[in-house]
Design an enzyme around this catalytic site. Structure first.
Site, PDB file in Angstrom:
ATOM      1  N   HIS A 102     -30.903 134.294  57.709  1.00 47.12           N
ATOM      2  CA  HIS A 102     -30.719 134.505  59.007  1.00 47.12           C
ATOM      3  C   HIS A 102     -29.084 134.464  59.487  1.00 47.12           C
ATOM      4  O   HIS A 102     -28.892 134.461  60.687  1.00 47.12           O
ATOM      5  CB  HIS A 102     -31.380 133.492  59.767  1.00 47.12           C
ATOM      6  CG  HIS A 102     -31.052 132.138  59.233  1.00 47.12           C
ATOM      7  ND1 HIS A 102     -31.743 131.405  58.385  1.00 47.12           N
ATOM      8  CD2 HIS A 102     -30.354 131.294  60.045  1.00 47.12           C
ATOM      9  CE1 HIS A 102     -30.932 130.202  58.163  1.00 47.12           C
ATOM     10  NE2 HIS A 102     -30.359 129.944  59.217  1.00 47.12           N
ATOM     11  N   GLU A 103     -28.044 134.547  58.416  1.00 46.17           N
ATOM     12  CA  GLU A 103     -26.814 134.381  58.970  1.00 46.17           C
ATOM     13  C   GLU A 103     -26.003 135.590  58.218  1.00 46.17           C
ATOM     14  O   GLU A 103     -25.325 135.530  57.647  1.00 46.17           O
ATOM     15  CB  GLU A 103     -26.065 133.120  58.414  1.00 46.17           C
ATOM     16  CG  GLU A 103     -26.847 131.654  58.735  1.00 46.17           C
ATOM     17  CD  GLU A 103     -26.004 130.486  58.166  1.00 46.17           C
ATOM     18  OE1 GLU A 103     -25.112 130.498  57.472  1.00 46.17           O
ATOM     19  OE2 GLU A 103     -26.677 129.179  58.633  1.00 46.17           O
ATOM     20  N   ARG A 143     -16.200 118.488  48.116  1.00 45.71           N
ATOM     21  CA  ARG A 143     -16.507 118.612  49.499  1.00 45.71           C
ATOM     22  C   ARG A 143     -15.651 118.055  50.411  1.00 45.71           C
ATOM     23  O   ARG A 143     -15.010 118.455  51.421  1.00 45.71           O
ATOM     24  CB  ARG A 143     -17.822 118.514  50.028  1.00 45.71           C
ATOM     25  CG  ARG A 143     -18.663 119.747  49.425  1.00 45.71           C
ATOM     26  CD  ARG A 143     -20.079 119.291  49.722  1.00 45.71           C
ATOM     27  NE  ARG A 143     -20.814 120.644  49.307  1.00 45.71           N
ATOM     28  CZ  ARG A 143     -22.174 120.918  49.594  1.00 45.71           C
ATOM     29  NH1 ARG A 143     -22.955 119.769  50.076  1.00 45.71           N
ATOM     30  NH2 ARG A 143     -22.670 122.088  49.265  1.00 45.71           N
ATOM     31  N   HIS A 158     -33.845 124.312  51.855  1.00 48.79           N
ATOM     32  CA  HIS A 158     -35.007 123.631  51.895  1.00 48.79           C
ATOM     33  C   HIS A 158     -36.132 124.406  51.986  1.00 48.79           C
ATOM     34  O   HIS A 158     -37.087 124.132  51.322  1.00 48.79           O
ATOM     35  CB  HIS A 158     -35.296 122.873  53.380  1.00 48.79           C
ATOM     36  CG  HIS A 158     -34.203 121.752  53.654  1.00 48.79           C
ATOM     37  ND1 HIS A 158     -34.247 120.674  53.044  1.00 48.79           N
ATOM     38  CD2 HIS A 158     -33.012 121.757  54.553  1.00 48.79           C
ATOM     39  CE1 HIS A 158     -33.188 119.935  53.366  1.00 48.79           C
ATOM     40  NE2 HIS A 158     -32.625 120.315  54.372  1.00 48.79           N
ATOM     41  N   GLY A 175     -28.177 117.532  60.773  1.00 47.22           N
ATOM     42  CA  GLY A 175     -28.742 118.019  59.307  1.00 47.22           C
ATOM     43  C   GLY A 175     -30.336 117.808  59.281  1.00 47.22           C
ATOM     44  O   GLY A 175     -30.531 116.672  59.579  1.00 47.22           O
ATOM     45  N   GLU A 186     -18.307 111.941  52.814  1.00 48.52           N
ATOM     46  CA  GLU A 186     -19.216 112.849  51.940  1.00 48.52           C
ATOM     47  C   GLU A 186     -18.873 112.330  50.517  1.00 48.52           C
ATOM     48  O   GLU A 186     -18.008 111.924  50.030  1.00 48.52           O
ATOM     49  CB  GLU A 186     -18.502 114.193  52.067  1.00 48.52           C
ATOM     50  CG  GLU A 186     -18.763 115.151  50.839  1.00 48.52           C
ATOM     51  CD  GLU A 186     -20.211 115.648  50.708  1.00 48.52           C
ATOM     52  OE1 GLU A 186     -20.909 116.172  51.663  1.00 48.52           O
ATOM     53  OE2 GLU A 186     -20.655 115.495  49.501  1.00 48.52           O
ATOM     54  N   CYS A 239     -36.582 127.401  74.028  1.00 50.30           N
ATOM     55  CA  CYS A 239     -37.526 127.904  74.929  1.00 50.30           C
ATOM     56  C   CYS A 239     -39.193 127.587  74.204  1.00 50.30           C
ATOM     57  O   CYS A 239     -39.431 127.875  73.018  1.00 50.30           O
ATOM     58  CB  CYS A 239     -37.620 129.331  75.145  1.00 50.30           C
ATOM     59  SG  CYS A 239     -38.875 130.139  75.961  1.00 50.30           S
ATOM     60  N   THR A 255     -30.996 125.442  55.615  1.00 43.30           N
ATOM     61  CA  THR A 255     -32.248 125.661  55.868  1.00 43.30           C
ATOM     62  C   THR A 255     -33.030 126.421  54.733  1.00 43.30           C
ATOM     63  O   THR A 255     -34.274 126.287  54.425  1.00 43.30           O
ATOM     64  CB  THR A 255     -32.523 126.352  57.240  1.00 43.30           C
ATOM     65  OG1 THR A 255     -31.880 125.761  58.177  1.00 43.30           O
ATOM     66  CG2 THR A 255     -34.024 126.495  57.682  1.00 43.30           C
ATOM     67  N   CYS A 301     -40.045 127.984  81.390  1.00 49.07           N
ATOM     68  CA  CYS A 301     -40.204 126.725  80.939  1.00 49.07           C
ATOM     69  C   CYS A 301     -39.165 125.835  81.221  1.00 49.07           C
ATOM     70  O   CYS A 301     -38.057 126.215  81.620  1.00 49.07           O
ATOM     71  CB  CYS A 301     -40.468 126.838  79.335  1.00 49.07           C
ATOM     72  SG  CYS A 301     -39.278 127.035  78.424  1.00 49.07           S
ATOM     73  N   CYS A 345     -27.859 129.089  53.947  1.00 49.32           N
ATOM     74  CA  CYS A 345     -27.842 128.000  55.111  1.00 49.32           C
ATOM     75  C   CYS A 345     -28.728 127.081  54.292  1.00 49.32           C
ATOM     76  O   CYS A 345     -29.437 127.142  53.586  1.00 49.32           O
ATOM     77  CB  CYS A 345     -28.676 128.527  56.270  1.00 49.32           C
ATOM     78  SG  CYS A 345     -28.998 127.161  57.379  1.00 49.32           S
TER      79      CYS A 345
HETATM   80 ZN   LIG Z   1     -28.892 128.485  59.249  1.00 47.53          ZN
HETATM   81 ZN   LIG Z   2     -38.660 129.296  78.044  1.00 48.50          ZN
END
Ligand SMILES: [Zn+2]
Ligand SMILES: [Zn+2]
Length: 346
Positions: A62-63, A201, A47, A262, A196, A106, A44, A95, A42
């Site tokens: 995380h993917e 790409r 970065h 982004g 782009e 959240c 992220t 919340c 990703c």
């Molecule tokens: Zn991601």
């Molecule tokens: Zn919440």
């Protein structure tokens, strides 16, 4: 598997990743142990590693999608061998965001997970069984690893309120921009232009369904108080580049909607006078709809997304993660690169 170890791609600081042998985690009560099949790279992650935000010693990623290989105490309804993805934790329900059915922002959500947590650039992860979603037989585990970014694209698009007849600009043809473009197409939004700088790409943008792929330099500067000659109704800023965002804001039509998707290092300047007199809607999109992962799995399984074009053809091992991140940051690869939790060597 007490005492067993597994390969993991560990962030060691200085923008570097190293394969280390870590202990295989034990599923606690209510958790399952999952063997990771594929984990996407990703923006992220780029970065966090290349700009050195990650905490040394952390495992990112995380993917992912995988297969249940063990269940902890008290887990019912899940069996070894089932293929799954893991959705987000639920919100507090109380919340402001939760009351508006937006649990992914959240106030009590776990923060900073990715900075120092145990991600999926490794062979095994533990996950709370309450977060699991079963994969349909017709969806490959590799394609299912796109669930998380697909859930983000669905959320981004639903927040924008885009309608099928709208004229849409997507700035940035990296994995996020391409997936946004493809999901727009699957939802019947046909008039999508991708802006782009990378030729690779741009070509890929056309493959995933963009009507036009243009160099950012052809986007004209707007005169004060005037729309450009061919303005856009909805703009998804997926590059995270300040200059691209500023030029993109110039392209928005009166009463148009601009979505920041982004993230980036430098912040764009927003001309508030133009935002006011055009009555722009400017919003940010970050995570998922409340039922976002189920929607993503269903869309991936529907055959309406060009999966072969969205996922880069060659998967990489953990030992190639660092060098692949550098190639992605130079826009040398189009599409989502999938990491296998193996050490390929070479
Ligand atoms: Zn991601
Ligand atoms: Zn919440």
């Amino acid at each position: 598997m007490p005492g067993a170890t597994m390969p993991a791609a560990v962030y060691v600081g200085d923008g570097r990743i190293e394969v280390q042998q870590l202990d295989v985690p034990e599923p606690a009560a209510g958790e399952v142990l999952v063997e990771v099949s594929h984990c996407g790279i990703c923006g992220t992650d780029l970065h966090l590693v290349l700009q050195q935000y990650a905490r040394p010693g952390s495992v990112l990623g995380h993917e992912w999608a995988g297969t249940v290989v063990a269940t902890g105490a008290g887990v019912t309804g899940w069996a070894v061998g089932e293929r799954i993805v893991a959705g987000p934790r639920g919100g507090c329900g109380d919340c402001y965001a939760c009351r508006r059915d937006r649990p992914s922002v959240c106030r009590s959500r776990a923060r900073g997970d990715m900075l120092g947590g145990r991600g999926a650039y490794c062979r095994y992860v533990t996950v709370d069984a309450a977060r699991l979603l079963r994969l349909p037989d017709t969806l490959s585990t590799r394609a299912a690893a796109l669930s998380e970014p697909t859930a983000i694209a669905l959320h981004t698009i639903s927040l924008s309120g885009v309608a099928p007849g709208d004229r849409v600009l997507v700035t940035g043809g990296g994995p996020v921009g391409l997936l946004t473009t493809a999901v727009l197409g699957a939802q019947g939004v046909a008039d999508v232009t991708v802006s782009e700088p990378s030729a690779v790409r741009r070509a890929q943008a056309l493959t995933v369904g963009a009507r036009r792929a243009i160099e950012p330099t052809v986007l004209e500067r707007a005169a004060i108080g005037q729309p450009v000659a061919e303005p856009y109704d909805v703009i998804f800023e997926c590059s995270g580049v300040a200059a691209a965002a500023e030029r993109a804001l110039d392209q928005l039509d009166e009463a148009g909607t601009f979505v920041f998707v982004g993230t980036g290092h430098d912040w764009p300047r927003v001309n508030h006078n133009r935002a006011i007199i055009f009555e722009m809607t400017i919003l940010g999109a970050y995570n998922y709809n409340a039922d976002g992962f189920a929607g993503a799995v269903a869309l991936l399984d529907s055959g309406r997304l060009p999966l072969d074009a969205l996922i880069a053809p060659i998967d990489v091992g953990l030992d190639a993660l660092g060098v692949t991140m550098e190639r992605l940051s130079r826009a040398e690869i189009a599409g989502k690169v999938m990491v296998r939790p193996t050490v390929e060597g070479g």
